[in-house]
Design a protein around this motif. Structure first.
Motif, PDB file in Angstrom:
ATOM      1  N   VAL A   1      23.219  17.480  31.338  1.00 38.59           N
ATOM      2  CA  VAL A   1      23.532  17.616  32.783  1.00 38.59           C
ATOM      3  C   VAL A   1      25.132  18.172  32.618  1.00 38.59           C
ATOM      4  N   LYS A   2      25.801  17.963  31.717  1.00 40.59           N
ATOM      5  CA  LYS A   2      27.333  18.511  31.635  1.00 40.59           C
ATOM      6  C   LYS A   2      27.243  20.198  31.843  1.00 40.59           C
ATOM      7  N   THR A   3      26.675  20.513  31.096  1.00 41.66           N
ATOM      8  CA  THR A   3      26.384  22.249  30.895  1.00 41.66           C
ATOM      9  C   THR A   3      25.978  22.748  32.148  1.00 41.66           C
ATOM     10  N   ILE A   4      25.021  22.374  32.664  1.00 44.18           N
ATOM     11  CA  ILE A   4      24.163  22.804  34.290  1.00 44.18           C
ATOM     12  C   ILE A   4      25.463  22.598  35.079  1.00 44.18           C
ATOM     13  N   ARG A   5      25.996  21.512  35.343  1.00 37.18           N
ATOM     14  CA  ARG A   5      26.923  21.213  36.180  1.00 37.18           C
ATOM     15  C   ARG A   5      28.149  22.043  36.182  1.00 37.18           C
ATOM     16  N   GLN A   6      28.692  22.540  34.863  1.00 35.76           N
ATOM     17  CA  GLN A   6      29.556  23.271  34.778  1.00 35.76           C
ATOM     18  C   GLN A   6      29.353  24.588  35.305  1.00 35.76           C
ATOM     19  N   TRP A   7      28.031  25.144  34.921  1.00 37.53           N
ATOM     20  CA  TRP A   7      27.498  26.381  35.699  1.00 37.53           C
ATOM     21  C   TRP A   7      27.752  26.389  37.016  1.00 37.53           C
ATOM     22  N   HIS A   8      27.096  25.429  37.714  1.00 34.80           N
ATOM     23  CA  HIS A   8      27.245  25.341  39.101  1.00 34.80           C
ATOM     24  C   HIS A   8      28.610  25.314  39.768  1.00 34.80           C
ATOM     25  N   LEU A   9      29.478  24.516  39.166  1.00 35.89           N
ATOM     26  CA  LEU A   9      30.957  24.550  39.446  1.00 35.89           C
ATOM     27  C   LEU A   9      31.801  25.980  39.251  1.00 35.89           C
ATOM     28  N   ASP A  10      31.199  26.448  38.132  1.00 38.41           N
ATOM     29  CA  ASP A  10      31.989  28.055  38.047  1.00 38.41           C
ATOM     30  C   ASP A  10      31.490  28.817  38.969  1.00 38.41           C
ATOM     31  N   ARG A  11      30.330  28.608  39.657  1.00 37.78           N
ATOM     32  CA  ARG A  11      29.954  29.401  40.855  1.00 37.78           C
ATOM     33  C   ARG A  11      30.592  29.056  42.242  1.00 37.78           C
ATOM     34  N   GLY A  12      31.425  27.927  42.167  1.00 40.33           N
ATOM     35  CA  GLY A  12      32.302  27.597  43.362  1.00 40.33           C
ATOM     36  C   GLY A  12      31.549  26.390  44.303  1.00 40.33           C
ATOM     37  N   TRP A  13      30.468  25.878  43.660  1.00 37.17           N
ATOM     38  CA  TRP A  13      29.730  24.851  44.076  1.00 37.17           C
ATOM     39  C   TRP A  13      30.438  23.534  43.874  1.00 37.17           C
ATOM     40  N   GLN A  14      30.333  22.480  44.941  1.00 34.37           N
ATOM     41  CA  GLN A  14      30.944  21.360  44.813  1.00 34.37           C
ATOM     42  C   GLN A  14      30.386  20.218  43.731  1.00 34.37           C
ATOM     43  N   ASP A  15      29.031  20.614  43.307  1.00 36.79           N
ATOM     44  CA  ASP A  15      28.641  19.968  42.101  1.00 36.79           C
ATOM     45  C   ASP A  15      27.437  20.553  41.605  1.00 36.79           C
ATOM     46  N   ILE A  16      26.790  19.856  40.781  1.00 40.75           N
ATOM     47  CA  ILE A  16      25.412  20.416  40.360  1.00 40.75           C
ATOM     48  C   ILE A  16      24.517  20.477  41.592  1.00 40.75           C
ATOM     49  N   GLY A  17      23.448  21.631  41.507  1.00 40.81           N
ATOM     50  CA  GLY A  17      22.532  21.772  42.804  1.00 40.81           C
ATOM     51  C   GLY A  17      21.629  20.736  42.637  1.00 40.81           C
ATOM     52  N   TYR A  18      21.018  20.272  41.363  1.00 39.97           N
ATOM     53  CA  TYR A  18      19.843  19.318  41.399  1.00 39.97           C
ATOM     54  C   TYR A  18      20.258  18.054  41.546  1.00 39.97           C
ATOM     55  N   HIS A  19      19.117  17.291  41.872  1.00 38.63           N
ATOM     56  CA  HIS A  19      19.399  15.752  41.945  1.00 38.63           C
ATOM     57  C   HIS A  19      18.931  14.895  40.681  1.00 38.63           C
ATOM     58  N   PHE A  20      18.234  15.486  40.057  1.00 38.90           N
ATOM     59  CA  PHE A  20      17.719  15.173  38.775  1.00 38.90           C
ATOM     60  C   PHE A  20      17.467  16.222  37.741  1.00 38.90           C
ATOM     61  N   VAL A  21      18.002  15.826  36.115  1.00 41.65           N
ATOM     62  CA  VAL A  21      17.852  16.779  35.413  1.00 41.65           C
ATOM     63  C   VAL A  21      16.875  16.166  34.141  1.00 41.65           C
ATOM     64  N   ILE A  22      15.823  16.630  33.764  1.00 43.41           N
ATOM     65  CA  ILE A  22      15.048  15.959  32.621  1.00 43.41           C
ATOM     66  C   ILE A  22      15.383  16.640  31.346  1.00 43.41           C
ATOM     67  N   THR A  23      15.918  16.255  30.380  1.00 44.41           N
ATOM     68  CA  THR A  23      16.343  16.823  29.348  1.00 44.41           C
ATOM     69  C   THR A  23      15.142  16.889  28.140  1.00 44.41           C
ATOM     70  N   LYS A  24      15.204  17.509  27.124  1.00 45.23           N
ATOM     71  CA  LYS A  24      13.965  17.720  26.305  1.00 45.23           C
ATOM     72  C   LYS A  24      13.457  16.373  25.565  1.00 45.23           C
ATOM     73  N   ASN A  25      14.327  15.493  25.311  1.00 52.70           N
ATOM     74  CA  ASN A  25      13.689  14.125  24.915  1.00 52.70           C
ATOM     75  C   ASN A  25      13.186  13.289  26.068  1.00 52.70           C
ATOM     76  N   GLY A  26      13.264  13.982  27.287  1.00 49.78           N
ATOM     77  CA  GLY A  26      12.384  12.982  28.317  1.00 49.78           C
ATOM     78  C   GLY A  26      13.345  12.111  29.095  1.00 49.78           C
ATOM     79  N   ARG A  27      14.656  12.130  28.734  1.00 46.22           N
ATOM     80  CA  ARG A  27      15.684  11.318  29.585  1.00 46.22           C
ATOM     81  C   ARG A  27      15.998  12.106  31.127  1.00 46.22           C
TER      82      ARG A  27
END
Length: 130
Positions: free
Chosen positions: A22-48
């Motif tokens: 989530v941290k990386t994706i959040r940073q991508w979105h913050l770098d675009r000028g958004w106030q936070d990550i755009g998604y409400h949930f992220v599911i990682t490869k291990n299913g978390r």
């Protein structure tokens, strides 16, 4: 709480193992000028299932369809795990129950933007399990 009518499924568009969080994706979105990550949930490869943006906040994941939707992102572009699909089904069942969203209102991002291939997997196979 917002009125939720739809769920929109996305992928992170990267199979790089360093982007499986989530941290990386959040940073991508913050770098675009958004106030936070755009998604409400992220599911990682291990299913978390990881929290993204608060459900009370309007998402920033599907232009023109954020007000009444929940955005879920699976990390990956073409390489998804069975754990991701398993926990996506569990999460969708909970959202359907909690927000009374019918399975007919679960969409891939590409449903709303024909220039997108996201979520890059056959969502109908997931919906069959609901």
């Amino acid at each position: 709480m917002r009125n939720i009518n739809n769920v929109i499924i996305h992928c992170s568009d990267s199979d790089n193992p360093h982007h499986d969080n989530v941290k990386t994706i959040r940073q991508w979105h913050l770098d675009r000028g958004w106030q936070d990550i755009g998604y409400h949930f992220v599911i990682t490869k291990n299913g978390r299932i990881k929290w993204g943006r608060s459900l009370e906040m309007i998402g920033a994941h599907c232009k023109g369809h954020n007000i009444d939707s929940i955005g879920i992102c699976l990390t990956g572009r073409n390489d998804f795990s069975q754990e991701q699909f398993h926990f996506l089904v569990i999460l969708l069942k909970k959202i359907m129950r909690d927000f009374k969203v019918p399975k007919e209102n679960i969409f891939g991002h590409n449903h709303f933007n024909k220039h997108k291939t996201c979520p890059n997997f056959d969502l109908s196979k997931i919906i069959e399990q609901l």
